[in-house]
Design an enzyme around this catalytic site. Structure first.
Site, PDB file in Angstrom:
ATOM      1  N   ASP A 138       0.753  -1.125  -0.006  1.00 50.08           N
ATOM      2  CA  ASP A 138      -0.018   0.254   0.026  1.00 50.08           C
ATOM      3  C   ASP A 138       0.965   1.289   0.132  1.00 50.08           C
ATOM      4  O   ASP A 138       0.213   2.256   0.555  1.00 50.08           O
ATOM      5  CB  ASP A 138      -0.997   0.233   1.209  1.00 50.08           C
ATOM      6  CG  ASP A 138      -1.806  -1.237   1.344  1.00 50.08           C
ATOM      7  OD1 ASP A 138      -2.285  -1.736   0.181  1.00 50.08           O
ATOM      8  OD2 ASP A 138      -2.215  -1.631   2.104  1.00 50.08           O
ATOM      9  N   LYS A 156       1.730   2.381  -4.920  1.00 52.79           N
ATOM     10  CA  LYS A 156       2.095   1.790  -6.351  1.00 52.79           C
ATOM     11  C   LYS A 156       1.322   2.037  -7.360  1.00 52.79           C
ATOM     12  O   LYS A 156       1.661   2.536  -8.554  1.00 52.79           O
ATOM     13  CB  LYS A 156       2.255   0.079  -6.336  1.00 52.79           C
ATOM     14  CG  LYS A 156       3.479  -0.123  -5.211  1.00 52.79           C
ATOM     15  CD  LYS A 156       3.426  -1.762  -5.021  1.00 52.79           C
ATOM     16  CE  LYS A 156       2.325  -2.359  -4.270  1.00 52.79           C
ATOM     17  NZ  LYS A 156       2.100  -1.993  -2.949  1.00 52.79           N
ATOM     18  N   GLY A 162      -4.549  -4.213  -4.015  1.00 51.03           N
ATOM     19  CA  GLY A 162      -5.609  -2.985  -4.152  1.00 51.03           C
ATOM     20  C   GLY A 162      -4.751  -1.765  -4.569  1.00 51.03           C
ATOM     21  O   GLY A 162      -4.133  -1.268  -3.687  1.00 51.03           O
ATOM     22  N   HIS A 163      -4.846  -1.327  -5.768  1.00 44.67           N
ATOM     23  CA  HIS A 163      -3.838  -0.478  -6.250  1.00 44.67           C
ATOM     24  C   HIS A 163      -4.777   0.850  -6.754  1.00 44.67           C
ATOM     25  O   HIS A 163      -5.583   0.757  -7.642  1.00 44.67           O
ATOM     26  CB  HIS A 163      -3.038  -0.962  -7.475  1.00 44.67           C
ATOM     27  CG  HIS A 163      -1.941  -1.739  -6.850  1.00 44.67           C
ATOM     28  ND1 HIS A 163      -1.363  -2.446  -8.012  1.00 44.67           N
ATOM     29  CD2 HIS A 163      -1.883  -2.183  -5.900  1.00 44.67           C
ATOM     30  CE1 HIS A 163      -0.252  -3.036  -7.279  1.00 44.67           C
ATOM     31  NE2 HIS A 163      -0.694  -3.232  -5.876  1.00 44.67           N
ATOM     32  N   GLN A 212       2.059  -5.995  -3.373  1.00 43.51           N
ATOM     33  CA  GLN A 212       2.335  -5.990  -1.905  1.00 43.51           C
ATOM     34  C   GLN A 212       3.529  -5.493  -1.735  1.00 43.51           C
ATOM     35  O   GLN A 212       3.887  -4.383  -2.492  1.00 43.51           O
ATOM     36  CB  GLN A 212       2.509  -7.688  -1.683  1.00 43.51           C
ATOM     37  CG  GLN A 212       1.201  -8.141  -1.521  1.00 43.51           C
ATOM     38  CD  GLN A 212       0.755  -8.707  -2.867  1.00 43.51           C
ATOM     39  OE1 GLN A 212       1.325  -9.630  -3.661  1.00 43.51           O
ATOM     40  NE2 GLN A 212      -0.482  -8.449  -3.018  1.00 43.51           N
ATOM     41  N   GLY A 243     -10.774  -2.894   3.480  1.00 42.28           N
ATOM     42  CA  GLY A 243     -11.366  -1.924   4.242  1.00 42.28           C
ATOM     43  C   GLY A 243     -10.950  -1.943   5.955  1.00 42.28           C
ATOM     44  O   GLY A 243     -11.211  -1.023   6.582  1.00 42.28           O
TER      45      GLY A 243
HETATM   46  P1  GDP Z   1      -0.790   0.401  -3.621  1.00 43.05           P
HETATM   47  O1  GDP Z   1      -1.489  -0.771  -2.994  1.00 43.05           O
HETATM   48  O2  GDP Z   1       0.674   0.581  -3.295  1.00 43.05           O
HETATM   49  O3  GDP Z   1      -1.309   0.962  -4.967  1.00 43.05           O
HETATM   50  O4  GDP Z   1      -1.444   1.720  -2.514  1.00 43.05           O
HETATM   51  P2  GDP Z   1      -3.075   1.910  -2.172  1.00 43.05           P
HETATM   52  O5  GDP Z   1      -3.626   2.230  -3.361  1.00 43.05           O
HETATM   53  O6  GDP Z   1      -3.711   0.353  -1.332  1.00 43.05           O
HETATM   54  O7  GDP Z   1      -2.952   2.688  -0.991  1.00 43.05           O
HETATM   55  C1  GDP Z   1      -2.444   3.913  -1.328  1.00 43.05           C
HETATM   56  C2  GDP Z   1      -3.528   5.080  -0.865  1.00 43.05           C
HETATM   57  O8  GDP Z   1      -2.731   6.239  -0.632  1.00 43.05           O
HETATM   58  C3  GDP Z   1      -4.559   5.235  -1.912  1.00 43.05           C
HETATM   59  O9  GDP Z   1      -5.774   5.604  -1.128  1.00 43.05           O
HETATM   60  C4  GDP Z   1      -3.961   6.482  -2.826  1.00 43.05           C
HETATM   61  O10 GDP Z   1      -5.095   7.321  -3.323  1.00 43.05           O
HETATM   62  C5  GDP Z   1      -3.384   7.405  -1.678  1.00 43.05           C
HETATM   63  N1  GDP Z   1      -2.143   7.936  -2.121  1.00 43.05           N
HETATM   64  C6  GDP Z   1      -1.018   7.920  -3.109  1.00 43.05           C
HETATM   65  N2  GDP Z   1      -0.253   8.740  -2.930  1.00 43.05           N
HETATM   66  C7  GDP Z   1      -0.438   9.601  -2.087  1.00 43.05           C
HETATM   67  C8  GDP Z   1       0.145  10.864  -1.543  1.00 43.05           C
HETATM   68  O11 GDP Z   1       1.144  11.328  -1.965  1.00 43.05           O
HETATM   69  N3  GDP Z   1      -0.740  11.477  -0.579  1.00 43.05           N
HETATM   70  C9  GDP Z   1      -1.753  11.216  -0.152  1.00 43.05           C
HETATM   71  N4  GDP Z   1      -2.492  11.930   0.910  1.00 43.05           N
HETATM   72  N5  GDP Z   1      -2.191   9.914  -0.588  1.00 43.05           N
HETATM   73  C10 GDP Z   1      -1.873   9.120  -1.488  1.00 43.05           C
HETATM   74  P1  IMO Z   2      -0.979  -4.106  -2.216  1.00 39.64           P
HETATM   75  O1  IMO Z   2      -0.494  -4.692  -3.825  1.00 39.64           O
HETATM   76  C1  IMO Z   2      -0.707  -4.695   2.018  1.00 39.64           C
HETATM   77  C2  IMO Z   2      -1.127  -8.615   3.489  1.00 39.64           C
HETATM   78  C3  IMO Z   2      -2.538  -9.190   4.046  1.00 39.64           C
HETATM   79  C4  IMO Z   2      -1.704 -10.266   5.195  1.00 39.64           C
HETATM   80  C5  IMO Z   2      -0.780 -10.772   4.261  1.00 39.64           C
HETATM   81  C6  IMO Z   2      -1.129 -12.187   3.536  1.00 39.64           C
HETATM   82  O2  IMO Z   2      -2.411  -3.440  -2.318  1.00 39.64           O
HETATM   83  O3  IMO Z   2       0.168  -3.309  -1.684  1.00 39.64           O
HETATM   84  P2  IMO Z   2      -2.759 -12.600   1.671  1.00 39.64           P
HETATM   85  O4  IMO Z   2      -4.154 -12.213   1.237  1.00 39.64           O
HETATM   86  O5  IMO Z   2      -1.787 -12.273   0.772  1.00 39.64           O
HETATM   87  O6  IMO Z   2      -2.814 -14.052   2.077  1.00 39.64           O
HETATM   88  O7  IMO Z   2      -2.463 -11.912   2.925  1.00 39.64           O
HETATM   89  O8  IMO Z   2      -0.379  -9.841   3.256  1.00 39.64           O
HETATM   90  N1  IMO Z   2      -1.311  -8.127   2.253  1.00 39.64           N
HETATM   91  C7  IMO Z   2      -1.274  -6.786   1.650  1.00 39.64           C
HETATM   92  N2  IMO Z   2      -1.006  -5.923   2.525  1.00 39.64           N
HETATM   93  N3  IMO Z   2      -0.957  -4.363   0.649  1.00 39.64           N
HETATM   94  C8  IMO Z   2      -1.454  -5.396  -0.195  1.00 39.64           C
HETATM   95  O9  IMO Z   2      -1.218  -5.378  -1.444  1.00 39.64           O
HETATM   96  C9  IMO Z   2      -1.387  -6.809   0.513  1.00 39.64           C
HETATM   97  N4  IMO Z   2      -1.630  -8.009  -0.149  1.00 39.64           N
HETATM   98  C10 IMO Z   2      -1.608  -8.851   1.068  1.00 39.64           C
HETATM   99  O10 IMO Z   2      -2.997  -8.166   4.871  1.00 39.64           O
HETATM  100  O11 IMO Z   2      -1.081  -9.744   6.305  1.00 39.64           O
HETATM  101 MG    MG Z   3      -2.925  -1.487  -1.744  1.00 40.14          MG
END
Ligand code: GDP
Ligand code: IMO
Ligand code: MG
Length: 420
Positions: free
Chosen positions: A12, A15, A39-40, A221, A299
């Protein structure tokens, strides 16, 4: 030529946004591991989109998006995702391609994930319950079904054979849930999957590389969730690191050029497992609220803490990181004071190394304290105009890691990113 974008922490890191930002420089965007546990998040014309299995270049109509063989693919989630991107004008028959070697997640994999987590009680991994672990177990156990198999006449027979194996396991777990409805959805989604471009991924991508196309490999991840180098057993079941690009796409290591590592300006983790710099206090709550740190897939509230340079240095080493993007710097805008972990005290000795079993030793993080910049950076578009205190924070991290932060993201919006 292949560049890689991957997470350096526990996922998270942002990416999705960063891949979307850089996508215009590439011809192919390819996912090499993970599955619907990811979840990107990205924004398309101001609308928030969360992608789970489709690469984050999908909204660039002139880019090829490839789901590689290293991914575990749930056809049900894929169908829903495709429907949501089609509604936004994407033609998935034109710019989405799937390797025939990609492993399938079956409804029983999801059931097994759930049954396994329940059986672990307090020691549960905190899995997203998307069937990731069981699907990768069937891959390495040489039982799994692959996307190419759906085109074979005997696919249903193969499915039933594997499902019966799974049923025996589910019985030992006393798993009661009725998965018949899940199966109906699954077979419906299999029919949909047949309408998409199923290709020989390794020839497909190597052909592109040979023809001078630029490939961006999108990690899911993060490094600390890697099955080999993460905080085992509290990890996911794939190689999330740069090495995973080679096996997850069929690309030779010499083809990889830049490895772009993403870190937040602080640190988060969702699910169970060690997190030395976690702030289980009001500061942690503050970061969670300011950063809207709630899982994009489940969530769940994310655990929040200070940036951990010991873990980051380890991640840079394992991945061969060549440049860093720091995201969510704006989340720290109103903090009076910031901390950076530059060592671990383990059994009274300071170390800058990640221990073998983080959860079996008492880790006391050692911190360097910085003044917060205490101003709103979300509208600043040039690095020179960023607060000096933020620059000092970044400078310290650069020096510690010996690798430069080349971009700072200062908001979730696509354009809220500043080149350093
Ligand atoms: P990913 O899994 O690495 O793609 O990241 P996620 O989408 O799960 O979580 C990143 C969250 O941070 C998302 O809600 C993005 O919209 C938000 N986000 C990304 N870059 C920034 C930033 O520079 N500032 C803020 N406030 N939010 C960001
Ligand atoms: P993105 O790509 C954050 C975590 C889960 C759990 C562990 C194993 O959005 O960064 P799994 O479902 O793979 O068996 O879960 O890894 N996990 C993540 N945490 N971002 C993710 O993906 C994740 N994908 C799995 O919360 O601790
Ligand atoms: Mg994510």
């Amino acid at each position: 030529m292949v560049d890689v974008i991957l997470g350096l922490q526990w996922g998270d890191e942002g990416k999705g946004k960063v891949v979307d930002y850089f996508a215009s420089k590439y011809d192919v965007i390819a996912r090499f591991q993970g599955g619907p546990n990811a979840g990107h998040t990205l924004f398309v014309n101001g609308k928030k989109i969360v992608l789970h299995q489709i690469p984050s270049g999908i909204f660039h109509s002139d880019k090829i998006n490839l789901i590689g063989n290293g991914v575990v693919l749930d056809p049900v989630t894929l169908k829903k995702e495709c429907e949501s991107v089609i509604a936004l004008g994407v033609d998935v028959t034109k710019n989405l391609f799937i390797s025939e070697r990609t492993q399938l997640i079956l409804p029983t994999h999801r059931a097994l994930d759930k049954a396994s987590e329940i059986s672990k009680g307090d020691e549960k991994i905190g899995s997203t319950l998307k069937g990731i672990g069981p699907a990768y177990m069937d891959k390495t156990g040489r039982n799994g079904l692959r996307v190419g198999d759906i085109l074979e006449k005997n696919f249903t027979t193969q499915y039933i054979k594997l499902r019966m194996k799974h049923q025996q396991l589910l019985d030992t777990y006393h798993f009661q849930e009725d998965i018949v409805k899940w199966e109906e959805e699954f077979f419906d989604a299999i029919e949909f999957l047949k309408t998409l471009n199923i290709v020989n991924g390794e020839y497909f991508i190597n052909d592109k590389i040979k023809n001078g196309k630029r490939v961006l490999a999108e990690g899911a991840q993060g490094t600390m969730l890697d099955v080999d180098f993460g905080t085992f057993p509290f990890v996911t079941s794939s190689n999330t690191i740069s090495a995973g690009v080679c096996s997850g796409l069929g690309i030779a290591p010499q083809k990889i050029k830049e490895v772009i590592g993403i870190t937040k300006a602080y640190c988060t983790r969702v699910g169970s497992g060690p997190f030395p710099t976690e702030l289980a206090d009001s500061t942690g709550d503050f970061i969670r609220n300011a950063g809207n740190e709630f899982g994009s897939t489940t969530g769940r509230p994310r655990r929040c803490g200070w940036i951990d340079l010991v873990a980051l240095q380890f991640a840079c080493m394992i991945n061969g990181v060549t440049k860093i993007v720091m995201t969510k710097a704006d989340v720290l805008d109103s903090m009076q004071e910031l901390k950076v972990c530059n060592g671990y005290m383990v059994n009274g000795i300071k170390t800058a190394m990640v221990p073998f079993q983080m959860n079996h030793v008492e880790i006391q993080p050692v911190y360097q304290t910085f003044d917060g910049w205490n101003s709103n950076i979300t509208e600043i578009g040039i690095y020179e105009k960023m607060p000096e205190k933020m620059k000092s924070y970044i400078q310290y991290i650069n020096e510690f890691l010996g690798i430069s932060i080349e971009y700072v993201s200062n908001g979730p919006g696509t354009d809220q990113i500043v080149s350093v």
